[in-house]
Design a protein around this motif. Structure first.
Motif, PDB file in Angstrom:
ATOM      1  N   GLY A 106     -42.363  37.523 -31.879  1.00  0.00           N
ATOM      2  CA  GLY A 106     -41.355  36.967 -32.773  1.00  0.00           C
ATOM      3  C   GLY A 106     -40.004  37.604 -32.555  1.00  0.00           C
ATOM      4  O   GLY A 106     -39.875  38.606 -31.842  1.00  0.00           O
ATOM      5  N   GLY A 107     -39.002  37.015 -33.167  1.00  0.00           N
ATOM      6  CA  GLY A 107     -37.652  37.549 -33.038  1.00  0.00           C
ATOM      7  C   GLY A 107     -36.935  37.515 -34.361  1.00  0.00           C
ATOM      8  O   GLY A 107     -37.346  36.823 -35.300  1.00  0.00           O
ATOM      9  N   VAL A 108     -35.855  38.271 -34.435  1.00  0.00           N
ATOM     10  CA  VAL A 108     -35.023  38.280 -35.632  1.00  0.00           C
ATOM     11  C   VAL A 108     -33.564  38.304 -35.191  1.00  0.00           C
ATOM     12  O   VAL A 108     -33.223  38.884 -34.153  1.00  0.00           O
ATOM     13  CB  VAL A 108     -35.355  39.492 -36.534  1.00  0.00           C
ATOM     14  N   ALA A 109     -32.702  37.629 -35.965  1.00  0.00           N
ATOM     15  CA  ALA A 109     -31.281  37.499 -35.652  1.00  0.00           C
ATOM     16  C   ALA A 109     -31.120  36.879 -34.259  1.00  0.00           C
ATOM     17  O   ALA A 109     -31.840  35.936 -33.927  1.00  0.00           O
ATOM     18  CB  ALA A 109     -30.575  38.845 -35.793  1.00  0.00           C
ATOM     19  N   SER A 110     -30.237  37.422 -33.417  1.00  0.00           N
ATOM     20  CA  SER A 110     -30.032  36.804 -32.103  1.00  0.00           C
ATOM     21  C   SER A 110     -31.224  36.993 -31.174  1.00  0.00           C
ATOM     22  O   SER A 110     -31.300  36.356 -30.124  1.00  0.00           O
ATOM     23  CB  SER A 110     -28.771  37.368 -31.442  1.00  0.00           C
ATOM     24  N   GLY A 111     -32.172  37.847 -31.576  1.00  0.00           N
ATOM     25  CA  GLY A 111     -33.400  37.976 -30.799  1.00  0.00           C
ATOM     26  C   GLY A 111     -34.170  36.671 -30.746  1.00  0.00           C
ATOM     27  O   GLY A 111     -34.821  36.356 -29.740  1.00  0.00           O
ATOM     28  N   VAL A 112     -34.093  35.886 -31.827  1.00  0.00           N
ATOM     29  CA  VAL A 112     -34.741  34.578 -31.855  1.00  0.00           C
ATOM     30  C   VAL A 112     -34.099  33.660 -30.821  1.00  0.00           C
ATOM     31  O   VAL A 112     -34.782  32.966 -30.056  1.00  0.00           O
ATOM     32  CB  VAL A 112     -34.619  33.927 -33.252  1.00  0.00           C
ATOM     33  N   VAL A 113     -32.780  33.658 -30.773  1.00  0.00           N
ATOM     34  CA  VAL A 113     -32.058  32.777 -29.850  1.00  0.00           C
ATOM     35  C   VAL A 113     -32.359  33.167 -28.409  1.00  0.00           C
ATOM     36  O   VAL A 113     -32.565  32.305 -27.552  1.00  0.00           O
ATOM     37  CB  VAL A 113     -30.544  32.833 -30.126  1.00  0.00           C
ATOM     38  N   ALA A 114     -32.389  34.459 -28.142  1.00  0.00           N
ATOM     39  CA  ALA A 114     -32.694  34.922 -26.785  1.00  0.00           C
ATOM     40  C   ALA A 114     -34.089  34.462 -26.357  1.00  0.00           C
ATOM     41  O   ALA A 114     -34.286  33.989 -25.241  1.00  0.00           O
ATOM     42  CB  ALA A 114     -32.588  36.449 -26.718  1.00  0.00           C
ATOM     43  N   LEU A 115     -35.063  34.584 -27.262  1.00  0.00           N
ATOM     44  CA  LEU A 115     -36.423  34.132 -26.956  1.00  0.00           C
ATOM     45  C   LEU A 115     -36.476  32.618 -26.777  1.00  0.00           C
ATOM     46  O   LEU A 115     -37.160  32.109 -25.880  1.00  0.00           O
ATOM     47  CB  LEU A 115     -37.375  34.552 -28.070  1.00  0.00           C
ATOM     48  N   ALA A 116     -35.749  31.905 -27.634  1.00  0.00           N
ATOM     49  CA  ALA A 116     -35.752  30.441 -27.550  1.00  0.00           C
ATOM     50  C   ALA A 116     -35.151  29.971 -26.231  1.00  0.00           C
ATOM     51  O   ALA A 116     -35.667  29.054 -25.585  1.00  0.00           O
ATOM     52  CB  ALA A 116     -34.977  29.852 -28.721  1.00  0.00           C
ATOM     53  N   LYS A 117     -34.060  30.609 -25.807  1.00  0.00           N
ATOM     54  CA  LYS A 117     -33.432  30.226 -24.543  1.00  0.00           C
ATOM     55  C   LYS A 117     -34.357  30.485 -23.366  1.00  0.00           C
ATOM     56  O   LYS A 117     -34.263  29.812 -22.333  1.00  0.00           O
ATOM     57  CB  LYS A 117     -32.122  30.993 -24.362  1.00  0.00           C
ATOM     58  N   ALA A 118     -35.243  31.464 -23.531  1.00  0.00           N
ATOM     59  CA  ALA A 118     -36.196  31.783 -22.460  1.00  0.00           C
ATOM     60  C   ALA A 118     -37.444  30.909 -22.525  1.00  0.00           C
ATOM     61  O   ALA A 118     -38.352  31.068 -21.707  1.00  0.00           O
ATOM     62  CB  ALA A 118     -36.581  33.261 -22.532  1.00  0.00           C
ATOM     63  N   GLY A 119     -37.498  29.996 -23.494  1.00  0.00           N
ATOM     64  CA  GLY A 119     -38.593  29.032 -23.565  1.00  0.00           C
ATOM     65  C   GLY A 119     -39.751  29.399 -24.458  1.00  0.00           C
ATOM     66  O   GLY A 119     -40.749  28.666 -24.509  1.00  0.00           O
ATOM     67  N   PHE A 120     -39.646  30.489 -25.220  1.00  0.00           N
ATOM     68  CA  PHE A 120     -40.790  30.944 -26.011  1.00  0.00           C
ATOM     69  C   PHE A 120     -41.039  30.112 -27.268  1.00  0.00           C
ATOM     70  O   PHE A 120     -42.101  30.233 -27.873  1.00  0.00           O
ATOM     71  CB  PHE A 120     -40.621  32.418 -26.395  1.00  0.00           C
TER      72      PHE A 120
END
Length: 344
Positions: A106-120
């Motif tokens: 999982g991610g929080v704050a911009s960590g979510v966006v970084a994971l999403a951009k990587a396809g997760f």
């Protein structure tokens, strides 16, 4: 009750509030249960110390490679801040191996966006801060972006950031250790649940007392590329155009046109700062029919041109950036809105 091992991957300029909001429920759960239900570790990409958004330097327990190799973690949380980092191919590969091995990611704050951009988050929902939503929806159309504070379910979870992380972790404690313990943790932290969508435009009392106004703003937010006319907006919610104008003036102290253009300019700013799309494309995506008019309107509001914004140039100190919808010059608002509607 079973012990869980949680890893925190801290990205540069990570949100200290989001990080501590995740840690506190775990520590309180251990205290209330009087046993070590949760063991947690911190890591950075290279194992070196890292600076939080507050300026505080944190020394991690491991590098991400060491953490994955030495600890059989159940969950890995990528903690970002207000800036979206690019994940290297090597880091993405490591995270993919974690996920394939059954680690909840999982991610929080911009960590979510970084994971999403990587396809997760492809094919799944993820919660992001409002300022990231437009860009992410365009870059990753397979991601179901939501403005809820957090999402859970399966092997992926996400949190927009801040204190919402507290609630997400209490929910995970309920799933993993039982509702009774989670309730005790919530009481110890004096926390009350509030699963509400982010609302940066309308104060809650106004949102509750003026549902028509909230509906209209939601329509505006989902129709930035091809703005709706005031008559159309009023018709969709079953009120007259005159009444629409009155409620905006009474509750937001501005006209509907000014409010609409503010939303479009804020969306444009995110596209300029977070994508490499040509300025003419950004203009079109936000309802402007020409780059020249977009540039003129943008400069009048932001006191900086779209080109300079993209280059990261500072706004002159003597030019106070308009922060209220009503600060945008009326002539620019009318011309922009009128030009956009010529397409209908």
């Amino acid at each position: 009750m079973s012990q869980k091992k949680i890893g925190f991957l801290l990205l540069d300029r990570f949100s200290m509030l989001s990080f501590t909001s995740a840690l506190e429920p775990l520590e309180v759960a251990n205290q209330v249960a009087e046993e070590s239900l949760y063991e947690y570790f911190t890591a950075t990409v290279d194992g070196e110390k890292i600076r939080a958004s507050t300026g505080v330097t944190t020394v991690p327990d491991f590098s991400i490679a060491e953490l994955i190799a030495s600890k059989a973690i159940d969950t890995l949380i990528v903690v970002g801040g207000s800036e979206v980092p690019e994940l290297t191919n090597m880091l993405v590969a490591r995270l993919q191996r974690c996920a394939a091995g059954g680690v909840s990611l999982g991610g929080v704050a911009s960590g979510v966006v970084a994971l999403a951009k990587a396809g997760f988050y492809d094919g799944q929902s993820c919660s992001v801060q409002r300022e990231f939503s437009t860009v992410l929806q365009e870059e990753r159309p397979r991601v179901a972006v939501t403005l809820k504070p957090f999402t859970t379910g399966g092997q992926r979870f996400s949190c927009a950031g801040g204190c919402a992380m507290l609630e997400l972790m209490i929910n995970r404690i309920a799933d993993e250790q039982g509702q009774e313990l989670a309730q005790s943790v919530a009481e110890a932290l004096m926390f009350e649940s509030s699963m509400m969508e982010q609302s940066v435009h309308l104060p809650d009392p106004v949102k509750l007392s003026q549902p028509k106004l909230a509906e209209i703003i939601a329509l505006m937010e989902t129709n930035l590329e091809e703005p709706l006319s005031l008559t159309e907006l009023a018709g969709y919610v079953g009120i007259s155009r005159r009444h629409l104008e009155r409620i905006f003036k009474k509750h937001l102290d501005c006209t509907p046109l000014k409010y609409y253009i503010k939303l479009r300019l804020l969306a444009a700013r995110q596209l300029l700062k977070q994508t490499s799309r040509p300025i003419i494309d950004v203009a079109a995506a936000c309802g402007f029919v020409s780059a020249a008019h977009f540039s003129k309107c943008y400069k009048a509001h932001m006191h900086i041109t779209p080109k300079a914004e993209r280059q990261g140039k500072a706004v002159p100190l003597e030019a106070a950036v308009a922060t209220r919808v009503g600060d945008i010059p009326a002539a620019l608002l009318y011309n922009s809105f009128h030009s956009a509607q010529m397409r209908f």
